[in-house]
Scaffold this active site. Structure first.
Site, PDB file in Angstrom:
ATOM      1  N   SER A 107       0.612  -1.165   0.066  1.00 54.47           N
ATOM      2  CA  SER A 107      -0.131   0.085   0.085  1.00 54.47           C
ATOM      3  C   SER A 107       0.842   1.273   0.108  1.00 54.47           C
ATOM      4  CB  SER A 107      -1.027  -0.026   1.332  1.00 54.47           C
ATOM      5  OG  SER A 107      -1.952   0.834   1.072  1.00 54.47           O
TER       6      SER A 107
ATOM      7  N   ASP B  99      -2.283   6.482  -3.549  1.00 51.81           N
ATOM      8  CA  ASP B  99      -1.281   5.595  -2.717  1.00 51.81           C
ATOM      9  C   ASP B  99      -0.600   4.553  -3.590  1.00 51.81           C
ATOM     10  OD1 ASP B  99      -3.317   4.076  -2.546  1.00 51.81           O
ATOM     11  OD2 ASP B  99      -2.586   3.345  -0.623  1.00 51.81           O
TER      12      ASP B  99
ATOM     13  N   ASP C  55      -1.165   1.276  -3.679  1.00 49.22           N
ATOM     14  CA  ASP C  55      -2.155   0.221  -4.338  1.00 49.22           C
ATOM     15  C   ASP C  55      -3.175   1.069  -4.851  1.00 49.22           C
ATOM     16  OD1 ASP C  55      -3.140   0.649  -1.774  1.00 49.22           O
ATOM     17  OD2 ASP C  55      -3.673  -1.480  -1.692  1.00 49.22           O
TER      18      ASP C  55
ATOM     19  N   ASP D 283      -5.876   2.624  -3.472  1.00 48.31           N
ATOM     20  CA  ASP D 283      -7.061   2.326  -2.904  1.00 48.31           C
ATOM     21  C   ASP D 283      -7.488   3.889  -2.279  1.00 48.31           C
ATOM     22  OD1 ASP D 283      -5.328   2.131  -0.911  1.00 48.31           O
ATOM     23  OD2 ASP D 283      -6.338   0.410  -0.106  1.00 48.31           O
TER      24      ASP D 283
HETATM   25 MG    MG Z   1      -3.535   1.272   0.026  1.00 49.59          MG
END
Ligand code: MG
Length: 457
Positions: A99, A242, A244, A246
């Site tokens: 992440s 960010d 990843d 999300d």
């Molecule tokens: Mg994330």
């Protein structure tokens, strides 16, 4: 003292690559996950980190050896993989990502068949299998297969577009600046925006697992380039993801970085206008602004512990359609009840098109709050006692003790005091209608906390 064995933190498994998280461990984690799913078919993907392919191959070997079939989706944002799990009716999914952590980290998130990250109880089951060495390896004839699953990015972008008024956005020809963090947000954000008729300018949109552009956490201090470039190119909107993708943080046309709370409040406001009476799920770390919006537009706030897994699980329990976090995570149930950077981007474009207003004007209509943070040292073994004392001393006030203690005052000031899960400290977050009151709350509760800690010694 024996420490309890945990693989999973608040957000999946995380660690420094080849130190805290090695390929050998990844195979065994794959074994434990495969055993937990009792074989079945899992979709696997990874973010842009240099260690992604290596760890993914190890996890896949682990899964296959327990008899799990793997559908390899390749490099993808976490929400795209989550969407694919639901869409392809897989038994679950695994994404290799850390992440927002720096490039030397990686991690593993496990997805249930509904596309939502598994619950903390399910994580504990996987930990039991892992530490108890209870993984069940398949007979040679039953070893799982691996095949590629192409096209999940296309399906995901199409899915996002279905949840907004694409025609209305397309007519506006917005100019958007996208900061992809040199990671997987670059695979979906620009693509989505172009399909929504936007002129797209990008920074940090080349995939590079060393993250040369900026740290992958979209904090204000990492978004200076985005903010200045939005102004320089005259874009209508800027967005940063960010690692990843999300989470997303937005920048208005004037180059102001919009706090995650504000973005969420905006989305909640228009969502409640269309869906009065609905529940809004959010952790105690969120601003009272969310409550104000819910009060004004006939919504109901459901406060939760901090952590995206908790928010998603609570939404699932309550069949709630909207959730959000102050860090830029928006969970839009009609699409999927998970944090989703591309969905958030489409929602903000949708609001701009719907109102015909600039983002700065939309944010300007929100209730205004000032925030202040601090931390106080507190030994691990004293944390619980301190919390009990603090709760006792503040009895009679409006409080919530789901996660540390949050206290709301009549003047709309509030303070959240919670022990850190990883460091020997207490964190204090105050919020109020004036800067002075915010500072005063921090001062008052810092001394209250220090007095309690001193007495315990
Ligand atoms: Mg994330």
């Amino acid at each position: 003292m024996s420490t309890p064995k945990h693989l999973f933190g608040t957000n999946g498994i995380r660690g420094l690559v080849n130190k805290e998280l090695t390929p050998e461990m990844a195979i065994r984690i794959g074994n434990a996950i495969g055993t937990f799913f009792k074989r079945g078919e899992l979709i696997v993907g990874y973010d842009a980190r240099t260690s992604g392919p290596m760890l993914t191959r190890a996890v896949m070997a682990g899964l296959n050896s327990t008899g799990c079939n793997v559908l390899l989706a390749g490099m993808a944002p976490t929400p795209a993989l989550q969407y694919a799990v639901k869409k392809h009716k897989a038994d679950g999914g695994v994404i290799v990502t850390a992440s927002h952590n720096p490039p030397e980290y990686n991690g593993i998130k496990v997805i249930w068949n509904d596309g939502i990250e598994i619950s903390h109880e399910q994580e504990t089951e996987i930990e039991r299998i892992y530490y108890g060495e209870k993984a069940s390896l398949a007979d040679w004839k039953a070893i799982g297969t691996t095949r590629e699953l192409p096209g999940i990015i296309d399906e995901y972008v199409d899915g996002v577009k279905k949840n907004v008024n694409a025609k209305a956005i397309i007519r506006k020809h917005y100019h958007i600046l996208i900061d992809g963090a040199n990671s997987v947000g670059s695979l979906t954000g620009p693509r989505l925006a172009r399909e929504l008729g936007c002129k797209v300018t990008t920074i940090n949109a080349n995939i590079d697992g060393t993250f040369p552009g900026r740290p992958p956490e979209p904090r204000p201090e990492n978004l200076g380039d985005l903010a200045t470039t939005v102004k320089a190119v005259g874009a209508d909107l800027g967005v940063a993801y960010d690692g990843d993708a999300d989470r997303s943080i937005f920048v208005d046309e004037k180059g102001n970085i919009i706090m995650g709370d504000q973005t969420f409040a905006l989305v909640a406001k228009y969502f409640l206008m269309d869906n009065p009476g609905e529940k809004i799920v959010t952790p105690l770390s969120s601003s009272t602004m969310i409550q104000d919006i819910a009060d004004e537009y006939n919504g109901q706030v459901v406060w939760t512990k901090i952590g995206s897994v908790t928010v998603a699980q609570r939404m699932k329990e309550l069949k709630a359609k909207l959730g959000g976090e102050e860090n830029g995570g928006i969970f839009y149930g009609p699409h999927q009840s998970v944090r989703d950077g591309a969905m958030s981007t489409a929602l903000i474009l949708n609001l701009m098109a719907r109102t015909g207003s600039k983002l700065s004007a939309l944010v300007g209509e929100l209730p205004e709050y000032f925030i202040e943070k601090t931390k106080i040292d507190c030994k691990e073994e004293q944390k619980q006692k301190v919390l009990e004392k603090l709760t006792e001393q503040n009895r009679g006030l409006k409080t919530n003790t789901l996660d540390g203690i949050k206290i709301w005052f009549k003047d709309k000031g509030s303070i959240l005091i919670r022990p850190s899960g990883t460091e020997p400290i207490y964190r204090l977050y105050a919020e109020a209608k004036t800067n002075k009151r915010t500072k005063q709350l921090i001062k008052e509760y810092s001394s209250q906390l220090q007095a309690i800690i001193k007495k315990l010694k």
